[in-house]
Design an enzyme around this catalytic site. Sequence first.
Site, PDB file in Angstrom:
ATOM      1  CG  ASP A 290       3.154  -6.538 -15.100  1.00  0.00           C
ATOM      2  OD1 ASP A 290       4.069  -6.023 -16.042  1.00  0.00           O
ATOM      3  OD2 ASP A 290       1.981  -6.308 -15.491  1.00  0.00           O
TER       4      ASP A 290
ATOM      5  CE  LYS B 249       3.322   2.943 -15.158  1.00  0.00           C
ATOM      6  NZ  LYS B 249       3.187   4.174 -15.606  1.00  0.00           N
TER       7      LYS B 249
ATOM      8  CG  MET C  72      -3.825   2.244 -11.508  1.00  0.00           C
ATOM      9  SD  MET C  72      -3.654   1.722 -13.066  1.00  0.00           S
ATOM     10  CE  MET C  72      -5.262   1.059 -13.782  1.00  0.00           C
TER      11      MET C  72
HETATM   12  C1  LIG Z   1      -2.279  -1.466 -13.619  1.00  0.00           C
HETATM   13  S1  LIG Z   1      -3.523  -1.866 -12.451  1.00  0.00           S
HETATM   14  C2  LIG Z   1      -3.458  -3.794 -12.406  1.00  0.00           C
HETATM   15  C3  LIG Z   1      -4.744  -4.385 -11.858  1.00  0.00           C
HETATM   16  C4  LIG Z   1      -4.764  -5.809 -11.921  1.00  0.00           C
HETATM   17  N1  LIG Z   1      -4.709  -6.322 -13.503  1.00  0.00           N
HETATM   18  C5  LIG Z   1      -5.963  -6.633 -11.315  1.00  0.00           C
HETATM   19  O1  LIG Z   1      -7.019  -7.066 -12.043  1.00  0.00           O
HETATM   20  O2  LIG Z   1      -6.009  -6.437 -10.297  1.00  0.00           O
HETATM   21  C6  LIG Z   1      -2.741  -1.706 -10.949  1.00  0.00           C
HETATM   22  C7  LIG Z   1      -3.637  -1.051  -9.837  1.00  0.00           C
HETATM   23  O3  LIG Z   1      -4.309  -2.209  -9.187  1.00  0.00           O
HETATM   24  C8  LIG Z   1      -4.650  -2.262  -7.890  1.00  0.00           C
HETATM   25  N2  LIG Z   1      -3.974  -3.278  -7.090  1.00  0.00           N
HETATM   26  C9  LIG Z   1      -3.335  -4.091  -7.657  1.00  0.00           C
HETATM   27  N3  LIG Z   1      -2.895  -5.136  -6.508  1.00  0.00           N
HETATM   28  C10 LIG Z   1      -3.265  -4.460  -5.353  1.00  0.00           C
HETATM   29  C11 LIG Z   1      -3.086  -4.834  -4.192  1.00  0.00           C
HETATM   30  N4  LIG Z   1      -2.478  -5.868  -3.559  1.00  0.00           N
HETATM   31  N5  LIG Z   1      -3.773  -4.054  -3.132  1.00  0.00           N
HETATM   32  C12 LIG Z   1      -4.399  -2.699  -3.320  1.00  0.00           C
HETATM   33  N6  LIG Z   1      -4.434  -2.269  -4.842  1.00  0.00           N
HETATM   34  C13 LIG Z   1      -3.826  -3.240  -5.721  1.00  0.00           C
HETATM   35  C14 LIG Z   1      -4.108  -0.528  -7.733  1.00  0.00           C
HETATM   36  O4  LIG Z   1      -5.062   0.241  -7.814  1.00  0.00           O
HETATM   37  C15 LIG Z   1      -2.934  -0.648  -8.502  1.00  0.00           C
HETATM   38  O5  LIG Z   1      -2.532   0.596  -8.821  1.00  0.00           O
END
Ligand SMILES: C[S@@+](CC[C@H](N)C(=O)[O-])C[C@H]1O[C@@H](n2cnc3c(N)ncnc32)[C@H](O)[C@@H]1O
Length: 253
Positions: free
Chosen positions: A35, A57, A170
């Site tokens: 991803d 994406k 998100m």
């Molecule tokens: C599709 S979700 C995936 C979440 C992921 N599976 C998890 O357990 O963290 C994507 C969202 O996770 C959050 N996110 C993921 N990595 C991040 C980071 N390093 N800093 C801040 N938000 C993060 C944001 O809200 C982002 O839009």
Amino acid sequence: MSKVYLIGAGPGAADLLTLRAARVLTEQAEIVLADDLVSAEILALVRPAARVLKVGKRGGRASTPQDFIHRLMVRYARRGRTVVRLKGGDPYVFGRGGEEIEALAVAGVEAEVVPGLTAGIAVPAAAGIPVTHRAYTHGVTLVTGTAGEGCGEPNWAALASTGTTLVIYMGLTRLLNIVARLIAAGLPPDTPAAAIASGTLAAQRQVKARLADLPARVMADGLASPAIIVVGEVAAFARCGALDLPAARVLAA
Ligand SMILES: C[S@@+](CC[C@H](N)C(=O)[O-])C[C@H]1O[C@@H](n2cnc3c(N)ncnc32)[C@H](O)[C@@H]1O
């Protein structure tokens, strides 16, 4: 024997990978379907002989259709390859891991999930925020800020009344709308809130403010996705340059 590993890469910093994830990536992976949220420093650990395909994406670009990802995993596994489906955070938290494990089961492909640190817990921690704290909240609710396919808009009114810390994934692009709904549902406008972008990475940035002021603060500071929003008393713990909220209460002994 061929196998698909659904691996959670954690929030970004490579040294927050689990040992199991690092072992599979550095020693076993042959095909890696990654991803976009997986950081460059983690991709750099993948064994050089492996083929890395980016299937995520970012920035409004069209995403790789989920069915196509399912087909790729199954196709490479049937060719006898060790396949890694590499996702940000944890595969089972807003990561479509449930759909992917189901597709692999239907296809009769062996699969293993390697959990990762989810951004909703690890990113607040990296900014100084404990998502639970017995002086302030009896729990934490993880929720998506998007109106997801098939599951509609989160029930913000119900969420506002839980008394738990709200951790919103998100949610950045809809922040104004989310904040308005939470306040309309009864959350006090001066509830502490924080937003943390690119948590655990060198680019990490965070702001904290009263809930009502958070959207303006986020915009003024130019925070961009990926970001986690935290709403609740514990957000007052966020480490920011200028402390614009009273220090969090100290737990009575
Ligand atoms: C599709 S979700 C995936 C979440 C992921 N599976 C998890 O357990 O963290 C994507 C969202 O996770 C959050 N996110 C993921 N990595 C991040 C980071 N390093 N800093 C801040 N938000 C993060 C944001 O809200 C982002 O839009």
